[in-house]
Scaffold this active site. Structure first.
Site, PDB file in Angstrom:
ATOM      1  N   GLY A  88      29.236 -48.500 -11.599  1.00 15.33           N
ATOM      2  CA  GLY A  88      29.534 -47.385 -12.500  1.00 15.33           C
ATOM      3  C   GLY A  88      29.564 -47.821 -13.948  1.00 15.33           C
ATOM      4  O   GLY A  88      29.527 -49.007 -14.263  1.00 15.33           O
ATOM      5  N   ASP A 123      36.535 -55.253 -20.347  1.00 16.89           N
ATOM      6  CA  ASP A 123      37.312 -54.597 -21.402  1.00 16.89           C
ATOM      7  C   ASP A 123      36.667 -53.304 -21.906  1.00 16.89           C
ATOM      8  O   ASP A 123      37.189 -52.648 -22.789  1.00 16.89           O
ATOM      9  CB  ASP A 123      37.520 -55.564 -22.575  1.00 16.89           C
ATOM     10  N   GLY A 124      35.487 -52.977 -21.376  1.00 18.95           N
ATOM     11  CA  GLY A 124      34.828 -51.747 -21.799  1.00 18.95           C
ATOM     12  C   GLY A 124      34.173 -51.835 -23.170  1.00 18.95           C
ATOM     13  O   GLY A 124      33.690 -50.839 -23.708  1.00 18.95           O
ATOM     14  N   ARG A 174      23.040 -44.977 -27.131  1.00 15.92           N
ATOM     15  CA  ARG A 174      21.803 -45.120 -26.379  1.00 15.92           C
ATOM     16  C   ARG A 174      21.301 -43.742 -25.973  1.00 15.92           C
ATOM     17  O   ARG A 174      22.087 -42.870 -25.618  1.00 15.92           O
ATOM     18  CB  ARG A 174      22.062 -45.988 -25.155  1.00 15.92           C
ATOM     19  N   ARG A 181      20.134 -44.145 -11.836  1.00 14.20           N
ATOM     20  CA  ARG A 181      19.551 -45.421 -11.415  1.00 14.20           C
ATOM     21  C   ARG A 181      19.267 -45.406  -9.915  1.00 14.20           C
ATOM     22  O   ARG A 181      19.794 -44.552  -9.198  1.00 14.20           O
ATOM     23  CB  ARG A 181      20.560 -46.536 -11.729  1.00 14.20           C
ATOM     24  N   ASP A 250      20.990 -51.428  -9.995  1.00 19.54           N
ATOM     25  CA  ASP A 250      21.719 -50.565 -10.931  1.00 19.54           C
ATOM     26  C   ASP A 250      21.088 -50.578 -12.321  1.00 19.54           C
ATOM     27  O   ASP A 250      21.479 -49.801 -13.184  1.00 19.54           O
ATOM     28  CB  ASP A 250      23.197 -50.981 -11.019  1.00 19.54           C
ATOM     29  N   ASN A 251      20.122 -51.468 -12.515  1.00 16.04           N
ATOM     30  CA  ASN A 251      19.443 -51.515 -13.805  1.00 16.04           C
ATOM     31  C   ASN A 251      18.008 -51.003 -13.695  1.00 16.04           C
ATOM     32  O   ASN A 251      17.161 -51.334 -14.520  1.00 16.04           O
ATOM     33  CB  ASN A 251      19.445 -52.945 -14.349  1.00 16.04           C
TER      34      ASN A 251
HETATM   35  P1  AMP Z   1      25.121 -55.069 -16.345  1.00 12.36           P
HETATM   36  O1  AMP Z   1      24.998 -56.442 -15.758  1.00 12.36           O
HETATM   37  O2  AMP Z   1      25.232 -55.054 -17.852  1.00 12.36           O
HETATM   38  O3  AMP Z   1      24.073 -54.143 -15.857  1.00 12.36           O
HETATM   39  O4  AMP Z   1      26.528 -54.500 -15.870  1.00 12.36           O
HETATM   40  C1  AMP Z   1      26.907 -54.478 -14.538  1.00 12.36           C
HETATM   41  C2  AMP Z   1      28.213 -53.722 -14.378  1.00 12.36           C
HETATM   42  O5  AMP Z   1      29.259 -54.329 -15.123  1.00 12.36           O
HETATM   43  C3  AMP Z   1      28.165 -52.284 -14.837  1.00 12.36           C
HETATM   44  O6  AMP Z   1      28.953 -51.531 -13.960  1.00 12.36           O
HETATM   45  C4  AMP Z   1      28.763 -52.347 -16.211  1.00 12.36           C
HETATM   46  O7  AMP Z   1      29.319 -51.117 -16.617  1.00 12.36           O
HETATM   47  C5  AMP Z   1      29.851 -53.397 -16.009  1.00 12.36           C
HETATM   48  N1  AMP Z   1      30.216 -54.065 -17.265  1.00 12.36           N
HETATM   49  C6  AMP Z   1      29.474 -54.919 -17.989  1.00 12.36           C
HETATM   50  N2  AMP Z   1      30.154 -55.340 -19.076  1.00 12.36           N
HETATM   51  C7  AMP Z   1      31.353 -54.735 -19.060  1.00 12.36           C
HETATM   52  C8  AMP Z   1      32.509 -54.750 -19.903  1.00 12.36           C
HETATM   53  N3  AMP Z   1      32.564 -55.490 -21.016  1.00 12.36           N
HETATM   54  N4  AMP Z   1      33.562 -53.984 -19.545  1.00 12.36           N
HETATM   55  C9  AMP Z   1      33.526 -53.237 -18.435  1.00 12.36           C
HETATM   56  N5  AMP Z   1      32.490 -53.180 -17.595  1.00 12.36           N
HETATM   57  C10 AMP Z   1      31.409 -53.912 -17.894  1.00 12.36           C
HETATM   58 MG    MG Z   2      23.572 -52.322 -16.048  1.00  8.26          MG
END
Ligand code: AMP
Ligand code: MG
Length: 492
Positions: A88, A123-124, A174, A181, A250-251
């Site tokens: 998510g 940390d979002g 964005r 996805r 998911d990407n």
């Molecule tokens: P990604 O590898 O960037 O595609 O991210 C994979 C998952 O990790 C997704 O669910 C993102 O929303 C979550 N995510 C990545 N970075 C953060 C962050 N700094 N804080 C919270 N969730 C994150």
């Molecule tokens: Mg992602």
């Protein structure tokens, strides 16, 4: 005065279990780094308003525009082959959708706008480096002509995010034709929520694949079209040397856009085994592996869709397999058509794939720069006096000469004259790609010195990748050995 976003939201009309309603978290001192004015206009937004202090409040998540319905989308996904039933939007919030000037519905999403129920241990937030990287790379992809998410704005938050070291925080706005996805389908499939799956498929057909709705078997037609869109996208990545770096399910966008610019990079010396991402230790997402992984991901999509493909399990599997079998042919058709264009061939001959493959092999053996070889080949297509600049790219220039003799024989069978051929080749073989050492230097200047001039300049050069820009010729050059970047890091 409030800034008007002409939101027309549809995803937020889907049932509650598709997302979490959540507001962005306020930041202390938002400052605009860059607004993409052309894109703003295209979306029906006022760029002057958006770059005003009030606009920056919206782009940083400090205020939510009227008619926005902020949500974090639910999805699952296979990460490096491991299924995670709930991922998510952990640091992204969809503000809403607008219909652009071409009549296409676009998501507007803040990335780095604070925690959500999907944040897990994160940390979002987003650090400045990855935000600039995504802005630059996604806009470069758009200028190269590939389907991609876009960057509307980047803002500094005035806050620090802690990664390995404290870093300036930033938010990216964005824009995507949607953020749905492969993993969004997996989210419902994993919960055996066939109703949710059907609602999602119907939604996606309505939004992205309306032709499928008229088919005898809409869900199969939808699967066929996603497979074709991904075959097309991945073939086009290979044409420009793009390595996504983290092709987790998911990407992978259902709409067929390049999404999630984390550790992605452009290949320099041609080598199909090239990997940049520090977390891709096995080379799962290496340049040359991308078609295979694309099919692997699409197989996960087909699996998720089985309950919709037929009530009879065996039939459903047969439908899925039939759909997946089309991938390789579709990929190869786009891939070889593109290679022919890159070599200046308008007509099609059986031996063309071998000719193209032999060039790639000689390039790999001789560490020839992928982008420059094809760009300079465009000039060599007009006359052999330009050969010297190509052959210099090969460790052993004689290896190029042997191949070039065969290429010229093949060109002699073409109807086009050399000048037209050169122009056609220059229109598909870019002079400028985001070179890794330039991207890293740009990020370093911004993060360490607050200097955004290199970001602006690189962005400007990359907005016209197929034009010679003599004043910026240095941006087309490969790195010196000491400038080489071997590793890229995930943008969290
Ligand atoms: P990604 O590898 O960037 O595609 O991210 C994979 C998952 O990790 C997704 O669910 C993102 O929303 C979550 N995510 C990545 N970075 C953060 C962050 N700094 N804080 C919270 N969730 C994150
Ligand atoms: Mg992602």
């Amino acid at each position: 005065m409030t800034i008007h976003f002409p939101f027309d939201n549809t995803y937020a009309r889907l049932p509650d279990r598709f997302y979490a309603r959540i507001e962005p978290e306020a930041v202390t001192a938002p400052r605009l780094i860059r607004l993409n004015r052309d894109l703003a206009l295209h979306l029906g937004l006022d760029p002057d308003h958006l770059s005003s202090p009030e606009g920056v409040e919206l782009l940083s998540g400090n205020r939510v525009p009227d008619a926005a319905e902020p949500i974090a989308m639910a999805y699952a996904g296979h990460q490096f082959g491991q299924f995670v039933p709930q991922l998510g939007d952990g640091r992204a919030i969809l503000l809403g959708e607008v219909v652009d000037q071409n009549g296409i519905r676009r998501d507007i999403q803040l990335k780095g706008s604070g925690p959500t129920p999907f944040s897990r241990r994160g940390d979002g937030r987003a650090a400045l480096g990855p935000v600039l990287r995504e802005y630059l790379l996604s806009e470069a992809m758009a200028a190269l002509g590939l389907p991609t998410t876009r960057a509307l704005a980047a803002v500094l938050t005035g806050e620090t995010v802690v990664r390995e070291t404290p870093l300036p925080g930033a938010v990216l706005t964005r824009v995507a034709s949607s953020h749905i996805r492969v993993g969004t389908f997996q989210f419902f499939a994993a919960r055996q929520d066939t109703e949710g799956l059907r609602l999602l498929a119907d939604y996606v057909i309505g939004r992205h694949y309306p032709q499928a709705a008229g088919s005898d078997h809409p869900y199969r037609a939808f699967l066929d079209q996603v497979i074709a869109a991904q075959a097309d996208l991945i073939a086009r990545w290979l044409h420009i040397g793009f390595i996504h770096g983290v092709m987790n399910t998911d990407n992978m966008s259902i709409a067929g856009e390049t999404i999630d610019y984390g550790p992605c990079a452009f290949m320099e010396a041609y080598d199909p085994a090239t990997v940049f991402s520090s977390i891709d230790r096995q080379g799962r997402y290496a340049y040359g592996n991308q078609p295979r992984i694309g099919l692997w991901n699409l197989t996960r999509l087909a699996e998720a869709l089985l309950p919709l493909l037929s009530e009879d399990q065996e039939n459903a599997v047969a439908e899925a397999n039939e759909a997946l079998e089309a991938f390789s042919g579709q990929f190869e058709a786009v891939y070889y058509a593109g290679l022919r264009r890159k070599l200046g061939l308008l007509t099609e001959r059986e031996e063309d794939p071998t000719l193209a493959g032999d060039l790639l092999k000689v390039m790999a053996d001789n560490q020839a720069d992928f982008t420059l070889t094809f760009r300079r080949l465009s000039d060599a297509a007009a006359g052999s006096e330009a050969d010297e600049a190509v052959r210099n790219l090969f460790i052993n220039p004689l290896a190029y000469d042997a191949w070039a003799t065969r290429w010229r024989q093949r060109l002699s069978l073409e109807p086009q004259d050399g000048v037209k051929r050169q122009a056609a080749m220059r229109a598909v073989n870019p002079a400028f790609i985001p070179r890794n050492h330039r991207v890293e230097a740009m990020i370093q200047a911004a993060v360490e010195q607050g200097n955004f001039a290199p970001f602006e300049e690189l962005l400007m050069v990359l907005s016209r990748p197929y034009d010679d820009q003599p004043a910026f010729a240095h941006y087309s050059e490969p790195p010196e050995p000491h400038q080489r970047v071997y590793r890229t890091f995930c943008g969290t």
